[in-house]
Enzyme design. Structure first.
Site, mmCIF file in Angstrom:
data_model
loop_
_atom_site.group_PDB
_atom_site.id
_atom_site.type_symbol
_atom_site.label_atom_id
_atom_site.label_comp_id
_atom_site.label_asym_id
_atom_site.label_seq_id
_atom_site.Cartn_x
_atom_site.Cartn_y
_atom_site.Cartn_z
ATOM 1 N N ARG A 53 0.841 -1.203 0.000
ATOM 2 C CA ARG A 53 0.000 0.000 0.000
ATOM 3 C C ARG A 53 0.877 1.254 0.000
ATOM 4 N NH1 ARG A 53 -1.385 2.033 4.340
ATOM 5 N NH2 ARG A 53 -2.018 0.152 5.426
ATOM 6 N N TYR A 110 -13.462 20.010 -14.561
ATOM 7 C CA TYR A 110 -14.096 18.691 -14.695
ATOM 8 C C TYR A 110 -15.182 18.542 -13.632
ATOM 9 C CZ TYR A 110 -14.529 13.619 -14.415
ATOM 10 O OH TYR A 110 -15.010 12.352 -14.370
ATOM 11 N N ASP A 181 -4.110 20.322 -13.915
ATOM 12 C CA ASP A 181 -4.695 19.086 -14.434
ATOM 13 C C ASP A 181 -4.359 19.038 -15.924
ATOM 14 O OD1 ASP A 181 -6.355 17.134 -15.562
ATOM 15 O OD2 ASP A 181 -7.969 17.490 -14.111
ATOM 16 N N LYS A 206 -7.477 8.426 -19.346
ATOM 17 C CA LYS A 206 -7.762 9.048 -20.638
ATOM 18 C C LYS A 206 -6.598 8.774 -21.607
ATOM 19 C CE LYS A 206 -11.322 10.447 -18.280
ATOM 20 N NZ LYS A 206 -11.382 11.701 -17.596
HETATM 21 C C1 LIG Z 1 -11.704 12.190 -16.296
HETATM 22 C C2 LIG Z 1 -11.071 13.394 -15.720
HETATM 23 C C3 LIG Z 1 -10.717 13.455 -14.365
HETATM 24 C C4 LIG Z 1 -11.033 12.345 -13.394
HETATM 25 O O1 LIG Z 1 -10.284 11.193 -13.634
HETATM 26 P P1 LIG Z 1 -10.803 9.699 -13.302
HETATM 27 O O2 LIG Z 1 -9.673 8.865 -13.773
HETATM 28 O O3 LIG Z 1 -12.090 9.502 -14.032
HETATM 29 O O4 LIG Z 1 -11.006 9.632 -11.820
HETATM 30 C C5 LIG Z 1 -10.064 14.589 -13.917
HETATM 31 N N1 LIG Z 1 -9.802 15.623 -14.736
HETATM 32 C C6 LIG Z 1 -10.138 15.610 -16.039
HETATM 33 C C7 LIG Z 1 -9.822 16.779 -16.892
HETATM 34 C C8 LIG Z 1 -10.786 14.498 -16.570
HETATM 35 O O5 LIG Z 1 -11.135 14.504 -17.865
#
Ligand SMILES: *Cc1c(COP(=O)(O)O)cnc(C)c1O
Length: 391
Positions: A53, A110, A181, A206
């Site tokens: 962990r 998001y 992000d 993504k």
């Molecule tokens: C999808 C997304 C997230 C969240 O990520 P997960 O892997 O779904 O938890 C955060 N920021 C952006 C810009 C996203 O497109």
């Protein structure tokens, strides 16, 4: 971990970083180690594995490769989801029921980032200042007395482009920590650490993993102290990733430059054609010369990205939402699904989610352009848009 030459370009780093050391008879790829614990007694020195962990070699190949791509000096920190990475990054905010810290974030961040922020406001005494991230004056004004600036650029789903170098410099001058992000741009589109960001985070689900088959997240930083805090958050909350998912993400990352380049090329072509289409009222893509984000993206990004925003033309007797839903249902190749960044093209009306920001238009379609043949993508979209408006 890797023993590759220095000074390599990102397209090469994606292929070579995070591999096991070269050794006669040694494996080319890291294994998928399935261990919850490691042989260990007495005090555990930093870097030694003891319990999975806290740390496991199952993560290191991916963590090293992502750090190499973002140009980070510290090993990356992989999480069980992008949201887990965001929660860890936002844990740097002071929290107390009386006087929590102040967070500046895009009003079109998001949707689950917005949801999580609402939770911090309601339960941790955090103050959130939602700003138009493309309005530099607005953002800089909100930095006074703030603790943390979270930037998304381009934003999901509105595709607003921030003046990232200016915002990061303004935050630094004011002693405000910065988190970017970088999910939409990927490290091939922009490297925020080089522009002065404290932390960069990704939804690895993504583009980085790229095949719509895993949920994962990651944080990267140049700051050893911040890395320590973020890693401690992961250990304490247990928001960890499984070995197989991380192995898949590293496998996906190997082809990120190829996938992203093709998807971006497709997106540039589709955005141009959509902007001349009779079934389209508005197109957003930073590649378009008339797009509000075009000048900035051209100045500080290496790619315009592969997400397009489209508002279809209204058909008589239909609400905007119905018109957009109709386009989605007429697509045969584009997959109606949420998420983005996979090899397959996806289309979604964002406001179908009750949690999406109310300032996002009801009929905004978010197109995640994949790596298919652009003519096939166009034929399907063109037919759907034309038949929806009866053109
Ligand atoms: C999808 C997304 C997230 C969240 O990520 P997960 O892997 O779904 O938890 C955060 N920021 C952006 C810009 C996203 O497109």
């Amino acid at each position: 971990m890797s023993d590759h030459p220095t000074g390599l370009s990102p397209a090469t780093l994606a292929v070579v970083a995070g591999r096991p050391p070269r050794a006669q008879g040694g494996a080319v790829n890291p294994p998928i180690p399935l261990n919850s614990t490691y042989v260990s007694q007495g005090a555990v020195p930093p870097g030694e594995l003891a319990y999975a962990r806290a740390d496991t070699d199952a993560w290191h190949g991916f963590e090293d490769a992502l750090a190499a791509l973002e140009g980070a000096s510290e090993r990356g920190i992989v999480f069980g989801s992008g949201m887990a990475a965001i929660a860890a990054a936002l844990s740097l905010l002071p929290a107390s029921p009386e006087a929590g810290g102040t967070l500046v974030l895009p009003r079109h961040a998001y949707q689950t980032t917005r949801g999580y922020t609402a939770e911090l406001v309601a339960r941790q005494g955090v103050t959130a200042r939602a700003v138009d991230i493309a309005d530099t004056g607005d953002v800089v004004a909100a930095l006074d007395g703030a603790d943390l600036l979270l930037v998304e650029s381009p934003t999901n789903p509105m595709l607003e482009v921030a003046d990232l170098p200016a915002l990061l410099a303004a935050a630094r001058e004011r002693g405000v920590r910065t988190v970017v992000d970088n999910t939409f741009a990927t490290p091939l589109g922009q490297r925020p650490l080089e522009l002065g960001a404290d932390l960069v985070l990704h939804s690895v689900s993504k583009y980085l993993a790229g095949h719509s088959d895993v949920i994962l997240g990651a944080v990267v930083t140049d700051d050893a102290g911040l890395a320590e805090l973020v890693r401690a958050h992961r250990t304490l909350h247990g928001s960890i990733a499984g070995p197989f998912e991380v192995w898949l993400a590293l496998r996906g990352l190997r082809t990120l430059p190829l996938r992203f380049e093709r998807a971006c090329e497709n997106a540039v072509e589709l955005a141009q054609r959509l902007s001349r289409h009779p079934g389209v009222a508005e197109v957003r893509h930073p590649s378009l010369p008339g797009d509000p984000g075009h000048a900035r993206a051209s100045a500080h990004m290496d790619a315009y990205g592969a997400i397009i925003g489209v508002r279809p033309a209204r058909a008589p007797g239909r609400t905007p939402a119905e018109a957009a839903d109709d386009v989605v249902s007429r697509c045969g190749l584009w997959v109606p699904a949420t998420s983005l960044g996979g090899v397959e093209s996806l289309i979604e009306r964002r406001r179908r989610w009750a949690t999406e920001a109310e300032t996002v238009p009801e009929d905004l379609l978010r197109l995640s352009v994949g790596t298919e043949d652009v003519e096939d993508l166009w034929a399907d979209l063109d037919r759907a848009l034309r038949s929806a408006v009866g053109a």
